[in-house]
Enzyme design. Structure first.
Site, PDB file in Angstrom:
ATOM      1  N   CYS A 162      -0.606 -17.796  -8.533  1.00  0.00           N
ATOM      2  CA  CYS A 162       0.380 -17.657  -9.610  1.00  0.00           C
ATOM      3  C   CYS A 162       1.575 -16.827  -9.132  1.00  0.00           C
ATOM      4  O   CYS A 162       1.908 -16.837  -7.931  1.00  0.00           O
ATOM      5  CB  CYS A 162      -0.260 -17.067 -10.858  1.00  0.00           C
ATOM      6  SG  CYS A 162       0.778 -17.248 -12.334  1.00  0.00           S
ATOM      7  N   ASP A 184      -3.675  -9.992 -16.051  1.00  0.00           N
ATOM      8  CA  ASP A 184      -3.096  -9.957 -17.404  1.00  0.00           C
ATOM      9  C   ASP A 184      -3.851  -8.978 -18.281  1.00  0.00           C
ATOM     10  O   ASP A 184      -3.301  -8.418 -19.222  1.00  0.00           O
ATOM     11  CB  ASP A 184      -3.101 -11.356 -18.021  1.00  0.00           C
ATOM     12  CG  ASP A 184      -2.120 -12.260 -17.295  1.00  0.00           C
ATOM     13  OD1 ASP A 184      -2.473 -12.771 -16.222  1.00  0.00           O
ATOM     14  OD2 ASP A 184      -0.981 -12.402 -17.777  1.00  0.00           O
TER      15      ASP A 184
HETATM   16  P1  RI2 Z   1       2.582  -9.180 -13.139  1.00  0.00           P
HETATM   17  C1  RI2 Z   1       1.019 -13.813 -15.218  1.00  0.00           C
HETATM   18  O1  RI2 Z   1       0.790 -14.505 -16.405  1.00  0.00           O
HETATM   19  C2  RI2 Z   1       0.051 -14.225 -14.120  1.00  0.00           C
HETATM   20  O2  RI2 Z   1      -1.242 -14.504 -14.595  1.00  0.00           O
HETATM   21  C3  RI2 Z   1       0.086 -12.987 -13.247  1.00  0.00           C
HETATM   22  O3  RI2 Z   1      -0.990 -12.909 -12.344  1.00  0.00           O
HETATM   23  C4  RI2 Z   1       0.031 -11.901 -14.316  1.00  0.00           C
HETATM   24  O4  RI2 Z   1       0.858 -12.392 -15.379  1.00  0.00           O
HETATM   25  C5  RI2 Z   1       0.470 -10.521 -13.883  1.00  0.00           C
HETATM   26  O5  RI2 Z   1       1.822 -10.532 -13.548  1.00  0.00           O
HETATM   27  P2  RI2 Z   1       1.846 -15.594 -17.001  1.00  0.00           P
HETATM   28  O6  RI2 Z   1       2.870 -14.808 -17.811  1.00  0.00           O
HETATM   29  O7  RI2 Z   1       2.571  -8.261 -14.316  1.00  0.00           O
HETATM   30  O8  RI2 Z   1       2.449 -16.380 -15.876  1.00  0.00           O
HETATM   31  O9  RI2 Z   1       1.869  -8.619 -11.962  1.00  0.00           O
HETATM   32  O10 RI2 Z   1       0.998 -16.449 -17.903  1.00  0.00           O
HETATM   33  O11 RI2 Z   1       3.986  -9.663 -12.795  1.00  0.00           O
END
Ligand code: RI2
Length: 325
Positions: free
Chosen positions: A137, A206
């Site tokens: 991701c 998350d």
């Molecule tokens: P940071 C994101 O969720 C991903 O799952 C990623 O690993 C997590 O948030 C943490 O992101 P989404 O918003 O806070 O893409 O480390 O559903 O940037």
């Protein structure tokens, strides 16, 4: 006349979080906190109770945008719990509350930025020259670790999963490309095929539960399984505001399930009679598959993580739903 309680800008940010124009667990927490300031500043009443009613309303609208990333409610809890304490201490002017809300919001944003830098430093310590790192991701926090290690002069390479259905892996590849890190983008299902070339896996989170389990982008737990099978260390980079205090009280973390149209076009599905699509956005990686959780307080095993959090924040005394009337 419009029956909206807050300015258009407030609702625009709410929409951007829902539609993932603003995304990433830390980013949505920061956006929500800033949006609460917009709502608070727009309130015209001089009545403290009415002010609180409206601020809580705004917080509730923000909490309902995305259910899984606990960083978002934690950011709002950080502010509202402090305001409630101020109220109990006798602060009784709306203008003072507005000012305090702004300063608590800035405090949260500043501490989030510092946390990420520290995680970058601590995490980089775990990366060695020549490492191939697999990430999933697009986690700003996991990227901070990778980029810090690279800037320390470590010659590293990254394998990034594309991350169906929304392809956040492409964002990761773009960021790494800008920094100058050699990156290979692979389809999600190729993870096990490449695992024997990987030295470490680093992902974001998350939410982290009281048992040390990590909720992250769908597919993370499969990657953890493949890493475990090959004895590849699996690390999670996450600020402590991704800890879910609700899980201490037996509540489960809700897994967001998004529109099927993220997976297939509407017209394709409409032609089929017996087919349905499921689109969970996150999954749960059990603590047994996690070697380390890298936080701004240090690097911990998932087993001790909840104790560290409790010791540091005394989370048992925190109001869990301060946006409730
Ligand atoms: P940071 C994101 O969720 C991903 O799952 C990623 O690993 C997590 O948030 C943490 O992101 P989404 O918003 O806070 O893409 O480390 O559903 O940037």
């Amino acid at each position: 006349m419009s029956n909206k309680l807050f300015p258009d800008e407030f609702y625009r940010i709410v929409e951007d979080i829902k539609t993932m124009k603003i995304r990433g667990a830390a980013e949505i927490a920061i956006a929500a906190v800033k949006d609460l300031v917009i709502a608070s500043d727009s309130i015209t009443t001089n009545d403290v109770d009415e002010y609180f009613r409206l601020v809580k309303k705004a917080a509730k609208i923000l909490v309902d945008t995305r259910p899984t990333a606990v960083s978002l409610p934690n950011g709002l809890r950080f502010i509202l719990n402090r305001l409630i304490q101020d109220y109990k201490r006798g602060v009784n002017e709306v203008s003072s509350f507005k000012e305090k809300l702004r300063s608590y919001a800035n405090e949260f944003i500043e501490s989030a930025k510092n946390a990420r830098k520290l995680i970058g430093m601590y995490g980089a310590g775990r990366i060695e020259d020549g490492d191939v790192i697999l990430t999933h991701c697009n986690s700003g926090t996991a990227l901070e670790v990778i980029i810090t290690a690279f800037r320390q002069g470590k010659n590293i390479k990254v394998i990034a999963t594309e991350t169906r259905p929304r392809y956040q892996g492409r964002i990761t590849a773009e960021v790494l490309d800008k920094v100058g890190i050699e990156t290979t983008l692979i389809v999600d299902s190729a993870v096990r095929y490449f695992m024997n070339k990987v030295d470490k896996v680093i992902v974001g989170a998350d939410a982290i539960a009281a048992n040390g389990a990590v909720v992250n982008k769908i597919g993370t737990s499969l990657i953890a399984l493949a890493a475990h099978e090959s004895s590849v260390p699996f690390m999670v980079a996450a600020e402590t505001f991704k800890f879910s205090p609700d899980t201490l009280f037996g509540r489960l973390i809700e897994i967001e399930e998004r529109e099927y149209t993220e997976v297939v076009p509407k017209e394709w599905l409409e032609k089929l009679k017996y087919v349905k699509i499921r689109n969970p956005a996150f999954d749960v990686t059990p603590p047994e598959y996690i070697d380390a959780i890298i936080t701004e307080l240090g690097v911990f095993s998932p087993a001790v993580y909840p104790f560290i959090i409790r010791e540091r924040f005394g989370i048992f005394y925190m109001e869990l739903e301060p946006w409730k009337d």
